[in-house]
Motif scaffolding. Structure first.
Motif, PDB file in Angstrom:
ATOM      1  N   ILE A  87       0.846  -1.188   0.000  1.00  9.48           N
ATOM      2  CA  ILE A  87       0.000   0.000   0.000  1.00  9.48           C
ATOM      3  C   ILE A  87       0.884   1.241   0.000  1.00  9.48           C
ATOM      4  O   ILE A  87       2.082   1.178   0.327  1.00  9.48           O
ATOM      5  CB  ILE A  87      -0.943   0.022   1.220  1.00  9.48           C
ATOM      6  N   LYS A  88       0.315   2.335  -0.381  1.00  8.13           N
ATOM      7  CA  LYS A  88       1.045   3.600  -0.433  1.00  8.13           C
ATOM      8  C   LYS A  88       1.644   3.919   0.938  1.00  8.13           C
ATOM      9  O   LYS A  88       0.982   3.815   1.962  1.00  8.13           O
ATOM     10  CB  LYS A  88       0.092   4.719  -0.867  1.00  8.13           C
ATOM     11  N   GLY A  89       2.929   4.272   0.941  1.00 10.14           N
ATOM     12  CA  GLY A  89       3.607   4.635   2.182  1.00 10.14           C
ATOM     13  C   GLY A  89       4.126   3.469   2.992  1.00 10.14           C
ATOM     14  O   GLY A  89       4.641   3.654   4.098  1.00 10.14           O
ATOM     15  N   ALA A  90       4.023   2.227   2.451  1.00 13.39           N
ATOM     16  CA  ALA A  90       4.471   1.052   3.205  1.00 13.39           C
ATOM     17  C   ALA A  90       5.971   1.098   3.463  1.00 13.39           C
ATOM     18  O   ALA A  90       6.458   0.573   4.472  1.00 13.39           O
ATOM     19  CB  ALA A  90       4.099  -0.224   2.464  1.00 13.39           C
ATOM     20  N   PHE A  91       6.725   1.702   2.551  1.00 12.62           N
ATOM     21  CA  PHE A  91       8.174   1.834   2.699  1.00 12.62           C
ATOM     22  C   PHE A  91       8.623   2.970   1.797  1.00 12.62           C
ATOM     23  O   PHE A  91       7.848   3.495   0.974  1.00 12.62           O
ATOM     24  CB  PHE A  91       8.895   0.523   2.339  1.00 12.62           C
ATOM     25  N   VAL A  95       5.066   5.030  -3.459  1.00  5.66           N
ATOM     26  CA  VAL A  95       4.282   6.254  -3.650  1.00  5.66           C
ATOM     27  C   VAL A  95       2.835   5.953  -4.030  1.00  5.66           C
ATOM     28  O   VAL A  95       1.984   6.850  -3.992  1.00  5.66           O
ATOM     29  CB  VAL A  95       4.945   7.150  -4.727  1.00  5.66           C
ATOM     30  N   ASP A  96       2.534   4.729  -4.412  1.00  8.83           N
ATOM     31  CA  ASP A  96       1.173   4.332  -4.772  1.00  8.83           C
ATOM     32  C   ASP A  96       0.915   2.912  -4.308  1.00  8.83           C
ATOM     33  O   ASP A  96       1.848   2.149  -4.029  1.00  8.83           O
ATOM     34  CB  ASP A  96       0.962   4.404  -6.294  1.00  8.83           C
ATOM     35  N   ASP A  97      -0.363   2.548  -4.254  1.00  7.97           N
ATOM     36  CA  ASP A  97      -0.711   1.152  -4.010  1.00  7.97           C
ATOM     37  C   ASP A  97      -0.244   0.314  -5.193  1.00  7.97           C
ATOM     38  O   ASP A  97      -0.250   0.773  -6.339  1.00  7.97           O
ATOM     39  CB  ASP A  97      -2.220   0.991  -3.858  1.00  7.97           C
ATOM     40  N   LYS A  98       0.163  -0.934  -4.921  1.00  7.25           N
ATOM     41  CA  LYS A  98       0.612  -1.824  -5.987  1.00  7.25           C
ATOM     42  C   LYS A  98       0.073  -3.225  -5.755  1.00  7.25           C
ATOM     43  O   LYS A  98       0.167  -3.768  -4.648  1.00  7.25           O
ATOM     44  CB  LYS A  98       2.143  -1.872  -6.047  1.00  7.25           C
ATOM     45  N   VAL A 135       1.969  -5.613   1.761  1.00  9.45           N
ATOM     46  CA  VAL A 135       2.973  -5.041   2.657  1.00  9.45           C
ATOM     47  C   VAL A 135       2.464  -3.683   3.148  1.00  9.45           C
ATOM     48  O   VAL A 135       2.040  -2.836   2.350  1.00  9.45           O
ATOM     49  CB  VAL A 135       4.325  -4.854   1.935  1.00  9.45           C
ATOM     50  N   GLY A 136       2.470  -3.504   4.468  1.00  9.43           N
ATOM     51  CA  GLY A 136       2.015  -2.258   5.069  1.00  9.43           C
ATOM     52  C   GLY A 136       0.539  -2.229   5.384  1.00  9.43           C
ATOM     53  O   GLY A 136       0.053  -1.287   6.018  1.00  9.43           O
ATOM     54  N   ASP A 137      -0.210  -3.237   4.954  1.00 11.19           N
ATOM     55  CA  ASP A 137      -1.647  -3.292   5.180  1.00 11.19           C
ATOM     56  C   ASP A 137      -1.938  -4.231   6.345  1.00 11.19           C
ATOM     57  O   ASP A 137      -1.066  -5.011   6.775  1.00 11.19           O
ATOM     58  CB  ASP A 137      -2.352  -3.780   3.906  1.00 11.19           C
TER      59      ASP A 137
END
Length: 467
Positions: free
Chosen positions: A215-219, A223-226, A266-268
């Protein structure tokens, strides 16, 4: 076989019918035989056999086309197909049309007996046989007529249309990726995504992002969700090549996909569902990796719903002629440009790169020949380390090791570290040469050495080698 049953054998070769009849009556069964599909269908309606043994090549109607009719006439009794044309397409067509199994002529009676016993033990059959589906015609197909490859074809045919995870093993260049593609191509997921990926080729810090998405900002840099490949491949098939190089932390998350059909970006924090079939391939010994703690045992068992092993080319040299013909034909050459002398010479070589190396060699010769009949001079010489030069080098190495061993024992007759002392002398230069060759890529170095990546890492550290 414990109970008496009726078996129908349909084959236009009297010797086959006689042999199978003798074998099955010896098991205590009643056997009726027919020499055509039409006669076989009539007998099937009369006798309601518990099993049908059906030849592919029959007068008028062939076995594959007639197979659904036999299933209908017998109430979906098990059907074992006999074929003299043991190619993958025939195997898949037979299984997709509802066959329980198939035998390739010439077959051993022991194999036929085992196959028939298993077929008669089947308690149920699919109610609707599936229509035959041809594979896409491509240059990248599995080729081989050897018993070893016939076994591979049979395994592909039997497992393709299921959702079982499959572990494909074999040396580099044997065609593991082709097996995976064939499984997908002949499955009910064939019109869905097929995504092959080699985790070892990815940045270690981004493997989980590639597999599961982020997700955006995970690392830094996100810069965007992927979407990861398990999201992009939903409904289809994912091939994880060189699965043995997957980090342990990622192995845990892959196990969750296999067991629960879900993953988390990742990050979610919210899990997502996915319906993917996972195929895995490796040239490493995963049993050893499990024993060494480098690969999770529970993941190993989940990946091996079926294991398909591709034999090295040296164990199936009879496949070299059809492989060469296939490569030449795909380049627009007439296969007759390769004479018997050249075939024999190619069969005598040591193909450490297996089918991939053979393909490169044949293509090299075809380019050099420029359309004329191929000659020995068109083929590249065996690579360094093979042939007579390799034998001489090995003899020299043996002499050096023997001399060193004798001196080491003379210096310390009670030594208990002779083996480890020798490895400490031999391994560092070997590893340094390999690392130089692959420009420091440890994944490729481990593959070339035939050891696990973590084992290479530990030994480089012990020897103080900096790649």
């Amino acid at each position: 076989m414990t109970s008496k049953q009726t078996v129908l054998v349909v084959d236009d070769e009297p010797s086959i019918c006689w042999a199978l009849e003798k074998m099955l009556t010896g098991e205590g069964h009643d056997v009726v035989t027919a020499s055509s599909a039409e006669e076989g269908l009539r007998l099937a309606s009369q006798h309601q056999p518990a099993m049908v043994v059906l030849d592919v090549r029959l007068p008028k109607a062939d076995g594959i086309t007639s197979l659904p009719k036999f299933l209908k006439a017998t109430g979906n009794a098990p059907v074992v197909i006999i074929t003299a044309f043991g190619d993958l397409e025939t195997a898949v067509a037979a299984v997709k049309n509802g066959a329980t199994d198939y035998l390739t002529k010439p077959f051993k009676l022991d194999d036929a007996l085992r196959t028939c016993r298993l077929a008669l033990q089947r308690s149920s059959r699919p109610t609707e046989p599936k229509a035959s589906q041809s594979a896409n015609s491509t240059a990248s197909v599995l080729v081989g007529s050897s018993p070893a490859m016939q076994h591979v074809f049979r395994q592909i045919a039997l497992v393709a249309d299921s959702d079982l995870s499959v572990l494909i093993t074999g040396e580099t260049g044997t065609g593991k990726e082709l097996v995976a593609a064939a499984i997908h191509r002949h499955s009910h997921r064939a019109d869905q995504p097929y995504i092959p990926i080699a985790p070892v080729a990815l940045n270690p810090d981004l493997i989980e992002s590639e597999l599961f998405g982020h997700i955006k900002g995970a690392f830094t840099g996100a810069v965007d969700d992927k979407a990861g490949l398990f999201e992009r491949g939903d409904g289809g098939t994912v091939l994880l090549d060189e699965i043995g190089d997957l980090p342990l932390g990622t192995q845990v998350k892959l196990l969750r996909v296999l067991e629960q059909g879900e993953y988390t970006r990742v990050g979610d924090t919210s899990p997502r569902k996915t319906d993917v079939r996972i195929l895995a391939a490796t040239n490493c010994d995963l049993h050893s990796a499990v024993a060494a703690g480098d690969f999770r045992e529970d993941l190993f068992h989940r990946l091996t719903g079926m294991q398909i092993h591709l034999p090295p080319l040296r164990e199936r040299v009879d496949d070299i002629p059809p492989l060469c013909e296939h490569f030449l034909t795909s380049m627009g050459y007439d296969e007759s440009t390769l004479d018997g002398h050249l075939v024999a010479e190619l069969q005598s070589r040591h193909w450490h790169g297996n089918v991939r190396e053979l393909k490169n060699t044949v293509e090299h010769a075809a380019v050099v020949a420029r359309g004329r009949a191929l000659a020995t001079a068109d083929f590249p010489a065996p690579k360094p380390g093979r042939g007579a030069g390799a034998t001489a080098s090995i003899q020299t190495l043996n002499q050096i090791v023997a001399a060193w061993s004798q001196q080491a024992i003379a210096d310390n007759p009670t030594t208990e570290t002779l083996h480890s002392d020798l490895l400490a002398k031999i391994e560092p230069p070997l590893m340094q040469v390999v690392l130089n060759h692959v420009q420091g890529n440890r994944g490729k170095a481990a593959e070339m050495l035939g050891i696990h990546r973590s084992t290479l890492r530990d030994r480089l550290r012990a020897y103080g080698i900096d790649d």
